[in-house]
Design an enzyme around this catalytic site. Sequence first.
Site, short mmCIF file in Angstrom:
data_model
loop_
_atom_site.label_atom_id
_atom_site.label_comp_id
_atom_site.label_asym_id
_atom_site.label_seq_id
_atom_site.Cartn_x
_atom_site.Cartn_y
_atom_site.Cartn_z
N ASP A 94 -2.16 10.01 -41.94
CA ASP A 94 -1.34 9.33 -42.94
C ASP A 94 -1.93 7.98 -43.25
O ASP A 94 -2.73 7.46 -42.50
CB ASP A 94 0.06 9.10 -42.36
CG ASP A 94 1.01 10.19 -42.77
OD1 ASP A 94 0.65 10.97 -43.66
OD2 ASP A 94 2.11 10.25 -42.19
N PRO A 121 2.25 1.61 -34.56
CA PRO A 121 2.34 0.86 -35.82
C PRO A 121 1.01 0.49 -36.46
O PRO A 121 1.01 -0.01 -37.58
CB PRO A 121 3.10 -0.40 -35.41
CG PRO A 121 2.96 -0.51 -33.94
CD PRO A 121 2.77 0.87 -33.41
N GLY A 164 1.93 7.43 -38.59
CA GLY A 164 2.20 6.05 -38.21
C GLY A 164 3.51 5.97 -37.44
O GLY A 164 4.46 6.73 -37.69
N VAL A 224 0.85 -1.20 0.00
CA VAL A 224 0.00 0.00 0.00
C VAL A 224 0.88 1.25 0.00
O VAL A 224 0.68 2.18 -0.78
CB VAL A 224 -0.95 0.00 1.22
CG1 VAL A 224 -1.76 1.29 1.25
CG2 VAL A 224 -1.86 -1.21 1.19
N GLY A 236 2.01 -5.41 -39.42
CA GLY A 236 2.28 -5.69 -38.01
C GLY A 236 1.30 -5.00 -37.08
O GLY A 236 0.93 -3.85 -37.30
N LYS A 274 -3.94 11.08 -49.44
CA LYS A 274 -4.64 11.27 -50.73
C LYS A 274 -4.29 12.59 -51.39
O LYS A 274 -4.83 12.93 -52.44
CB LYS A 274 -6.15 11.20 -50.50
CG LYS A 274 -6.60 9.82 -50.13
CD LYS A 274 -8.07 9.62 -50.43
CE LYS A 274 -8.47 8.19 -50.13
NZ LYS A 274 -9.64 8.13 -49.24
#
Length: 409
Positions: free
Chosen positions: A192, A169, A245, A18, A358, A214
Amino acid sequence: MGLRLEGRRVVVVGGGAVASRRVPALLDAGADVLLVSPKVTASLEDLAAAGRIRWEARGYLAGDCAGAWLVCACTDDPEVNAAVAAEAEAQRTWYVRADDAGASSAWTPASGQAAGVRVGVLSVDPKQGDPRHSAAIRDALLADLQSGRISARHGRRHPAGVAIIGGGPGDPGLITVRGRQLLAEADVVLTDRLAPRSLLDELRDDVEIIDAGKIPYGRAMAQEHINAALVSHAQAGRFVARLKGGDPFVFGRGAEEVLACLRAGVPVTVVPGVTSAVGVPASAWVPLTHRGVTQEFHVVSVHVAPGDERSTVNWELLGGSSGTLVLLMAVERIGAVADELLRYGRSPDTPVSVIADGTLPTQRTINSTLEQVESRVAEEGIRPPAIVVVGDVVSVAAEITGLMRHVTA
Ligand SMILES: C[S@@+](CC[C@H](N)C(=O)[O-])C[C@H]1O[C@@H](n2cnc3c(N)ncnc32)[C@H](O)[C@@H]1O
């Protein structure tokens, strides 16, 4: 009520689990902690050795609470806790008994912070309430504040400028707490292709989402347009989250965006992320270092092939080293990379792991050798994004996954 403990004496009696939980929070609040206990946990001992708390290595003695503003009785002996509480009560100091909320003059709420606020949860009747119930409600509140489901954005301290956020990732659970908080406060989000896009579903309807993947004009021009969009939205008074990312500063052009903001006089912050270079191998059980196997790893971008005049990578050095190689953007050029590493001394049977998508539900791993990896990647139709790991650590992953088959959750 919040207590301001900076520089104020707090006496903690007992040095077990504690106390180990309470003392760091007291130190965060700036308290002057006196710990009284014959034995303490290793973490408390470290705090004492570092001079962050004063530790009296003995049992409680009457008079220990003198001068305290707050007393925590955390021993596993109710009689000692009762004696500590009685001393505190007699001198009119607030006290918390870990073993008996009903015999305490103060209660410690289940607390935490998110989105610029501190949340504290107490049962309606803490004398009888279940602390796990309060902790569960605290966790639910913090999660909702972090995700933006409960919004604190209309508070007085709405952030300004641009936050360059590493999203990890791909698995939405791998963004940092701070990244998620800032994302929840954004007025505009530029994403992204490899950012954890499922997080965008949680944003409020009025948040403008711009898909930077885009933006036309080719790679270099696209970056200029992204920089210009960050600056113009921020200058228009919107808080902009740039969701990327992995980590923004690992092959992520994050520093270019920081520089563009600063050159335009726009305040900018960076939130580190779990880079795919480290997170993706871990998600496939590949350690990048392992005792007795290797003490080093090298992270390499293969966005241009070995031999390309734009390449600055020293392949001779990497071929001659025995360290783990972590190759990003390498799938299309894996044959040329393998040839180069073999040429400079790596063995043809060096283990290689290729991990695509991944941390995502579509994650796939193929294991091969340096000699055969090119044909295996082609046969299996592996496409980017993928991480290629070269080195003996790949064999450790095989050992781990072999054992995993015998262990059920
Ligand atoms: C332009 S780099 C960006 C790296 C990013 N800033 C980071 O820290 O992870 C893109 C490369 O990262 C790797 N990558 C990113 N996300 C990945 C994932 N979920 N699975 C496998 N590789 C990934 C791939 O090699 C991909 O081609």
